[in-house]
Scaffold this motif. Structure first.
Motif, PDB file in Angstrom:
ATOM      1  N   UNK A 129      39.745  35.944  46.857  1.00  0.00           N
ATOM      2  CA  UNK A 129      41.086  35.799  46.301  1.00  0.00           C
ATOM      3  C   UNK A 129      40.886  34.826  45.142  1.00  0.00           C
ATOM      4  N   UNK A 130      40.636  35.413  43.977  1.00  0.00           N
ATOM      5  CA  UNK A 130      40.236  34.636  42.808  1.00  0.00           C
ATOM      6  C   UNK A 130      41.488  34.273  42.003  1.00  0.00           C
ATOM      7  N   UNK A 131      41.809  32.997  41.989  1.00  0.00           N
ATOM      8  CA  UNK A 131      43.035  32.579  41.301  1.00  0.00           C
ATOM      9  C   UNK A 131      43.002  32.872  39.811  1.00  0.00           C
ATOM     10  N   UNK A 132      41.787  32.882  39.249  1.00  0.00           N
ATOM     11  CA  UNK A 132      41.689  33.161  37.814  1.00  0.00           C
ATOM     12  C   UNK A 132      41.956  34.637  37.517  1.00  0.00           C
ATOM     13  N   UNK A 133      41.959  35.458  38.559  1.00  0.00           N
ATOM     14  CA  UNK A 133      42.257  36.887  38.356  1.00  0.00           C
ATOM     15  C   UNK A 133      43.522  37.279  39.116  1.00  0.00           C
ATOM     16  N   UNK A 134      44.453  36.331  39.165  1.00  0.00           N
ATOM     17  CA  UNK A 134      45.675  36.559  39.948  1.00  0.00           C
ATOM     18  C   UNK A 134      46.433  37.787  39.458  1.00  0.00           C
TER      19      UNK A 134
END
Lengths: 265, 309
Positions: B30-35
């Motif tokens: 769950x990559x916040x930079x790819x929200x």
């Protein structure tokens, strides 16, 4: 009578605009043989001398209110805790950053104080909330499943149920649970299995007092247990609308406070 | 399936990801930079919890997730949202996504390091100190007050006294000196936490399940984290062993707080008393691992994988 020779106090602690807290204080006053005092967040923030200590001797607090009232372990032997936050929003001269910092500090102080009161408190504080563990709707329904209480289905895309009035979602019952007492508001009688489930939910929640909202369930068996009799849990609040439950609710709360007399941890 | 959540380049997450790769375990981010390309939806009903976590083109069933290690930064601060107004649709969607993910971590039966509710005790030091005491640790003599006279009495009684934030907001620990005493009246506006200074050696203890990693820190600074910037002499860190009783108490405290992974701050006094300051529920262990080579990330990975402690 307390050890200090003055009448021990029951406190109702809540926000300054918590009408229900004032209603509770009035109702308890009519039932109690000791003083009952409503103490608001505004008093705690702006009109209180704080002395909270933690150390080898344990934790103890001495609060002196502006009117001279002293709240300490010898003068307080029961607390109805409805405090949601202690905030610095009235610190008009401070920057927004400083106000945010101060709000965090005041919240942390309130948590430390309420915890120091130990078993005297109805709805002891938790890390997630001054007035006990705060849970989202999904968490309440998940917890309900663990005690085999039927639940209304939850979808993460749905709006929070709190924004819908009960009657728009087939709401049929609000129920107050205080310790082992289950007090329905106006509505149908509760099946024994639902009463037991609500008591189990209350125990599992870490709260002493909660208000549950039940809805008619399409299959009456939201938890797959066959015990719902057409009712399922929709939501729970630790901040009960006490006036909804009238004298029966106050009687249950009065009983809960009496059982806490002399409690420490 | 193991979910890692946060900023992948952050060392604490990156090291655990490396260890999971070494174990050849399937990981989804769950990559916040790819929200913007992520999704998290779930349903809870009488049949249980079902849902989907999406990372770009890849989706996994939430019921297949066995463990989660998450260290989310405040989504309002994500660089991808920089410059957008508070009511921008991108922000609203990002907030809803984080809310759904966080809620799921609270209800999933998976091993979660750590659940949000368990992490909350660290938001109040005097609150957590009472929980710490309940497992038998000594805690520093503490006064939280808005009364300057009480502080003067406290200082007269204890001699060296420090002050720091009451909440979980990170603050630099400072000693009460003449300058601080001169502005003591300021505390009338907002209470402040004071503690009797505890002489001794700092030990940072990382507990992962039942595994314990202790790091001894040598520093003359009141707050060793800022030793280099304050005094020019950085703290020196080395792996150490605690007594069995203290290790057991650290494990007990971690469990008592409902945590699977904690960073516990101890100070060992010259007379061997063990004083506990706090338990951090989201420890940035990589700083300690980097200085001592203790296999903390590996222990976290093993814990996530369900490999016995």
């Amino acid at each position: 009578m307390s050890r200090s020779g003055v009448d021990a106090i029951w406190l109702v602690v809540g926000q300054h605009n918590d009408i229900e807290a004032r209603w509770v204080a009035d109702g308890l006053r009519a039932r109690a043989d000791q003083p009952v005092r409503f103490v608001s967040d505004a008093t705690l923030v702006h009109d209180c001398r704080w002395d909270l200590r933690v150390g080898a001797g344990g934790a103890a607090a001495r609060l002196e209110l502006g009117d001279g009232t002293v709240l300490d372990p010898s003068t307080v032997d029961g607390v109805v805790n409805r405090l949601c936050w202690l905030g610095a929003e009235a610190f008009a001269g401070a920057s927004a950053t400083d106000r945010d910092y101060a709000t965090g500090e005041l919240h942390a102080l309130g948590l430390g104080w309420l915890e120091s009161l130990g078993g005297r408190v109805v709805n002891r504080p938790a890390g997630t909330g001054l007035a006990g563990p705060s849970r989202r709707t999904a968490e309440w329904r998940s917890l309900a499943r663990t005690v085999r209480l039927p639940i209304a289905p939850f979808d993460s895309d749905d709006p929070p149920p709190e924004v819908l009035p009960l009657d728009e979602e087939g709401g049929v019952a609000s129920v107050l649970v205080v310790d082992g007492d289950v007090v329905p508001a106006d509505g149908p009688d509760l099946p024994p299995a639902v009463r037991d489930g609500l008591t189990a939910l209350r125990r599992a929640s870490g709260l002493d007092l909660l208000e549950a909202h039940l809805v008619a369930s399409a299959d009456g068996d939201g938890a797959g247990t066959g015990t719902g009799d057409g009712l399922a849990l929709r939501s729970v609040s630790f901040l009960a609308t006490m006036s909804r439950f009238g004298d029966a609710g106050l009687d249950a709360l009065h009983k809960a406070l009496i059982t806490r007399r002399g409690a420490r941890r | 399936m193991i979910v890692l959540a946060g900023i992948p380049s952050e060392p604490t997450l990156d090291r655990v990801a490396d260890e999971l790769r070494a174990l050849d375990l399937p990981v989804v981010w769950f990559d916040q930079r790819r929200a913007a390309g992520s999704g998290c939806t779930f349903r809870l009903d009488g049949d249980g919890l079902h849902g989907t976590l999406r990372d770009g083109e890849r989706s996994v069933r939430l019921e297949d997730v066995a463990a989660v290690y998450w260290r989310l930064m405040d989504d309002r601060m994500l660089p991808e949202l920089k410059g957008l107004p508070a009511d921008a649709p991108e922000r609203t969607r990002c907030r809803a996504l984080h809310d759904a993910f966080t809620t799921w971590t609270s209800v999933t039966p998976a091993r979660v390091v750590n659940r949000a509710a368990a992490m909350a005790s660290n938001g109040s030091k005097p609150y957590q100190a009472q929980l710490i005491r309940s497992v038998g640790f000594d805690v520093p003599e503490t006064l939280v007050t808005n009364d300057p006279e009480l502080v003067r009495d406290f200082v007269a009684r204890h001699g060296r006294v420090i002050y720091k934030s009451i909440s979980g907001v990170r603050s630099i620990v400072e000693e009460v000196d003449d300058a601080a005493l001169a502005r003591l009246d300021d505390i009338r506006w907002c209470p402040v936490q004071f503690q009797a200074y505890v002489e001794g050696v700092d030990v940072r203890v990382h507990v992962v399940g039942r595994r314990v990693f202790a790091t001894r820190i040598a520093s003359d600074a009141a707050d060793y984290r800022y030793a280099a910037t304050r005094s020019g002499v950085p703290a020196r860190l080395e792996a150490t062993r605690l007594s069995d009783a203290t290790e057991a108490r650290c494990v007990e405290l971690t469990a008592r707080l409902g945590l699977r992974f904690s960073g516990i701050d101890l100070r060992i006094t010259p007379d061997e008393r063990v004083v506990c300051f706090e338990a951090n529920p989201c420890p940035a262990y990589s700083y300690y691992e980097g200085h001592t080579n203790q296999p903390i990330a590996r222990a976290v990975a093993h814990h996530l994988a369900g490999i016995a402690d």
